[in-house]
Scaffold this motif. Structure first.
Motif, PDB file in Angstrom:
ATOM      1  N   GLY A  34       0.805  -1.362  -0.128  1.00  0.00           N
ATOM      2  CA  GLY A  34       0.131  -0.036  -0.088  1.00  0.00           C
ATOM      3  C   GLY A  34       1.054   1.308  -0.030  1.00  0.00           C
ATOM      4  N   ALA A  35       1.911   1.261   0.626  1.00  0.00           N
ATOM      5  CA  ALA A  35       2.640   2.506   0.862  1.00  0.00           C
ATOM      6  C   ALA A  35       3.515   2.492  -0.378  1.00  0.00           C
ATOM      7  N   LEU A  36       3.900   1.336  -1.102  1.00  0.00           N
ATOM      8  CA  LEU A  36       4.676   1.886  -2.284  1.00  0.00           C
ATOM      9  C   LEU A  36       3.852   2.065  -3.461  1.00  0.00           C
ATOM     10  N   HIS A  37       2.502   1.736  -3.418  1.00  0.00           N
ATOM     11  CA  HIS A  37       1.555   2.264  -4.411  1.00  0.00           C
ATOM     12  C   HIS A  37       1.250   3.433  -4.254  1.00  0.00           C
ATOM     13  N   MET A  38       1.218   4.195  -2.977  1.00  0.00           N
ATOM     14  CA  MET A  38       1.017   5.608  -2.866  1.00  0.00           C
ATOM     15  C   MET A  38       1.971   6.427  -3.245  1.00  0.00           C
ATOM     16  N   LEU A  39       3.330   5.890  -3.043  1.00  0.00           N
ATOM     17  CA  LEU A  39       4.338   6.535  -3.229  1.00  0.00           C
ATOM     18  C   LEU A  39       4.703   6.715  -4.668  1.00  0.00           C
ATOM     19  N   ASP A  40       4.396   5.573  -5.431  1.00  0.00           N
ATOM     20  CA  ASP A  40       4.448   5.633  -6.893  1.00  0.00           C
ATOM     21  C   ASP A  40       3.741   6.423  -7.583  1.00  0.00           C
ATOM     22  N   LYS A  41       2.325   6.571  -7.087  1.00  0.00           N
ATOM     23  CA  LYS A  41       1.291   7.610  -7.385  1.00  0.00           C
ATOM     24  C   LYS A  41       1.775   8.878  -7.270  1.00  0.00           C
TER      25      LYS A  41
END
Length: 52
Positions: A34-41
């Protein structure tokens, strides 16, 4: 004032920290994902803003 390049670099640094901790087993996979997804966005948003 902070530049887009600095923001992107900070986000990428945080992404690397999360990846390292996930590989070491210090983060749950769902949390890390979840954290990686948000950072990527966020990274993509700032890169798009910088180009536009």
């Amino acid at each position: 004032m902070i530049s887009y390049d600095e923001i992107i670099q900070d986000l990428e640094d945080e992404r690397q920290i999360i990846l390292r901790k996930a590989k070491e087993g210090k983060l749950g996979t769902d949390l890390a994902r979840g954290a990686l997804h948000m950072l990527d966005k966020l990274i993509m948003k700032y890169e798009d803003d910088m180009e536009g």
